[in-house]
Design a protein around this motif. Structure first.
Motif, PDB file in Angstrom:
ATOM      1  N   ILE A 124      19.981  23.501 -64.581  1.00  0.00           N
ATOM      2  CA  ILE A 124      19.419  23.148 -63.272  1.00  0.00           C
ATOM      3  C   ILE A 124      20.460  22.432 -62.410  1.00  0.00           C
ATOM      4  O   ILE A 124      20.633  22.774 -61.230  1.00  0.00           O
ATOM      5  N   LEU A 125      21.153  21.462 -62.970  1.00  0.00           N
ATOM      6  CA  LEU A 125      22.183  20.744 -62.200  1.00  0.00           C
ATOM      7  C   LEU A 125      23.308  21.674 -61.761  1.00  0.00           C
ATOM      8  O   LEU A 125      23.790  21.598 -60.623  1.00  0.00           O
ATOM      9  N   THR A 126      23.710  22.567 -62.647  1.00  0.00           N
ATOM     10  CA  THR A 126      24.780  23.502 -62.296  1.00  0.00           C
ATOM     11  C   THR A 126      24.298  24.505 -61.250  1.00  0.00           C
ATOM     12  O   THR A 126      25.064  24.900 -60.364  1.00  0.00           O
ATOM     13  N   SER A 127      23.042  24.895 -61.322  1.00  0.00           N
ATOM     14  CA  SER A 127      22.495  25.806 -60.311  1.00  0.00           C
ATOM     15  C   SER A 127      22.429  25.140 -58.943  1.00  0.00           C
ATOM     16  O   SER A 127      22.693  25.778 -57.922  1.00  0.00           O
ATOM     17  N   ILE A 128      22.084  23.858 -58.923  1.00  0.00           N
ATOM     18  CA  ILE A 128      22.081  23.114 -57.649  1.00  0.00           C
ATOM     19  C   ILE A 128      23.499  23.033 -57.094  1.00  0.00           C
ATOM     20  O   ILE A 128      23.723  23.215 -55.891  1.00  0.00           O
ATOM     21  N   TRP A 129      24.451  22.790 -57.970  1.00  0.00           N
ATOM     22  CA  TRP A 129      25.861  22.740 -57.564  1.00  0.00           C
ATOM     23  C   TRP A 129      26.293  24.070 -56.970  1.00  0.00           C
ATOM     24  O   TRP A 129      26.909  24.124 -55.902  1.00  0.00           O
ATOM     25  N   LEU A 130      25.950  25.153 -57.638  1.00  0.00           N
ATOM     26  CA  LEU A 130      26.307  26.495 -57.178  1.00  0.00           C
ATOM     27  C   LEU A 130      25.623  26.804 -55.847  1.00  0.00           C
ATOM     28  O   LEU A 130      26.257  27.320 -54.921  1.00  0.00           O
ATOM     29  N   ALA A 131      24.339  26.483 -55.735  1.00  0.00           N
ATOM     30  CA  ALA A 131      23.601  26.762 -54.503  1.00  0.00           C
ATOM     31  C   ALA A 131      24.155  25.970 -53.323  1.00  0.00           C
ATOM     32  O   ALA A 131      24.240  26.486 -52.202  1.00  0.00           O
ATOM     33  N   ASN A 132      24.543  24.726 -53.554  1.00  0.00           N
ATOM     34  CA  ASN A 132      25.112  23.912 -52.486  1.00  0.00           C
ATOM     35  C   ASN A 132      26.420  24.520 -51.982  1.00  0.00           C
ATOM     36  O   ASN A 132      26.631  24.623 -50.776  1.00  0.00           O
ATOM     37  N   SER A 133      27.276  24.935 -52.884  1.00  0.00           N
ATOM     38  CA  SER A 133      28.556  25.525 -52.477  1.00  0.00           C
ATOM     39  C   SER A 133      28.335  26.828 -51.715  1.00  0.00           C
ATOM     40  O   SER A 133      28.967  27.067 -50.683  1.00  0.00           O
ATOM     41  N   ALA A 134      27.429  27.659 -52.214  1.00  0.00           N
ATOM     42  CA  ALA A 134      27.163  28.934 -51.549  1.00  0.00           C
ATOM     43  C   ALA A 134      26.541  28.721 -50.170  1.00  0.00           C
ATOM     44  O   ALA A 134      26.933  29.374 -49.193  1.00  0.00           O
ATOM     45  N   THR A 135      25.614  27.792 -50.067  1.00  0.00           N
ATOM     46  CA  THR A 135      24.969  27.515 -48.787  1.00  0.00           C
ATOM     47  C   THR A 135      25.966  26.957 -47.781  1.00  0.00           C
ATOM     48  O   THR A 135      25.965  27.366 -46.611  1.00  0.00           O
ATOM     49  N   GLY A 136      26.801  26.038 -48.215  1.00  0.00           N
ATOM     50  CA  GLY A 136      27.818  25.481 -47.316  1.00  0.00           C
ATOM     51  C   GLY A 136      28.757  26.549 -46.799  1.00  0.00           C
ATOM     52  O   GLY A 136      29.103  26.564 -45.611  1.00  0.00           O
ATOM     53  N   LEU A 137      29.166  27.455 -47.665  1.00  0.00           N
ATOM     54  CA  LEU A 137      30.055  28.540 -47.231  1.00  0.00           C
ATOM     55  C   LEU A 137      29.359  29.486 -46.266  1.00  0.00           C
ATOM     56  O   LEU A 137      29.927  29.880 -45.248  1.00  0.00           O
ATOM     57  N   LEU A 138      28.135  29.875 -46.599  1.00  0.00           N
ATOM     58  CA  LEU A 138      27.435  30.819 -45.726  1.00  0.00           C
ATOM     59  C   LEU A 138      27.128  30.224 -44.365  1.00  0.00           C
ATOM     60  O   LEU A 138      27.266  30.909 -43.348  1.00  0.00           O
ATOM     61  N   LEU A 139      26.724  28.978 -44.329  1.00  0.00           N
ATOM     62  CA  LEU A 139      26.417  28.348 -43.046  1.00  0.00           C
ATOM     63  C   LEU A 139      27.670  28.098 -42.211  1.00  0.00           C
ATOM     64  O   LEU A 139      27.620  28.104 -40.981  1.00  0.00           O
ATOM     65  N   SER A 140      28.793  27.893 -42.864  1.00  0.00           N
ATOM     66  CA  SER A 140      30.028  27.672 -42.094  1.00  0.00           C
ATOM     67  C   SER A 140      30.597  28.974 -41.553  1.00  0.00           C
ATOM     68  O   SER A 140      31.368  28.951 -40.590  1.00  0.00           O
TER      69      SER A 140
END
Length: 182
Positions: free
Chosen positions: A163-179
């Motif tokens: 779960i923690l690693t999935s949150i980490w992955l989702a945060n990185s992906a979301t930051g990249l997509l939104l930027s």
């Protein structure tokens, strides 16, 4: 001569003079409009860039916190990744016993780059760091899943790590997509 004509009250002559003045004024107004549009475009580009940097900074800060939590958990509780019995631990090589600590140190070292570029750094550099963190999160998640599959046991600690690693992955992906949006 021109001054005398301008001062005269002849409507016909004033119409000719006014047309020339209006043409000059129209050109001046058009030039000012073009300059205003150029300034607006520059401001819009700067605002978009600032918004992208704000999004990336937010993603990098959250990434720092998540990675810090994950690395502390894995370093002090390496059994979160591999939960083996004592007989299984004795069969392992000495280096394999510390896979949780090794992953924790790798994640913690990747945090140094995040911390360095949160306030300083250009847009591309921040995107590059988030991309590398995204790849790192993917590799860690794959490693955890492989460990769970090979041990054929799923514990609460494994679920927490996933779960923690999935949150980490989702945060990185979301930051990249939104930027990259807009």
């Amino acid at each position: 001569f021109v001054a005398k004509i301008k001062n005269s009250n002849s409507e016909i002559l004033n119409n000719f003079i006014d047309i020339e003045d209006k043409d000059i004024e129209d050109k001046d107004i058009e030039d000012k409009d073009i300059e205003d549009k150029d300034i607006e475009e520059k401001n819009n580009k700067n605002n978009k860039k600032k918004n992208k940097i704000k999004i990336l900074n937010r993603a990098l800060r959250f990434d720092f916190i998540i990675c810090l939590v994950i690395s502390i958990c894995w370093f002090f509780y390496p059994f979160m990744l591999i939960q083996l019995t004592e007989s299984q631990i004795e069969k392992l090589m000495p280096n394999d016993k510390y896979i949780g600590k090794w992953l924790a140190l790798i994640v913690l070292l990747s945090n140094v780059f995040t911390l360095k570029f949160i306030k300083k750094g250009k847009l591309f550099t921040k995107q590059y760091i988030l991309l590398s963190k995204l790849l790192c999160a993917c590799l860690v998640l794959i490693t955890i899943i492989i460990i769970v599959i090979n041990t054929k046991k799923l514990y609460i600690s494994n679920i927490i790590s996933i779960i923690l690693t999935s949150i980490w992955l989702a945060n990185s992906a979301t930051g990249l997509l939104l930027s990259h949006k807009k």
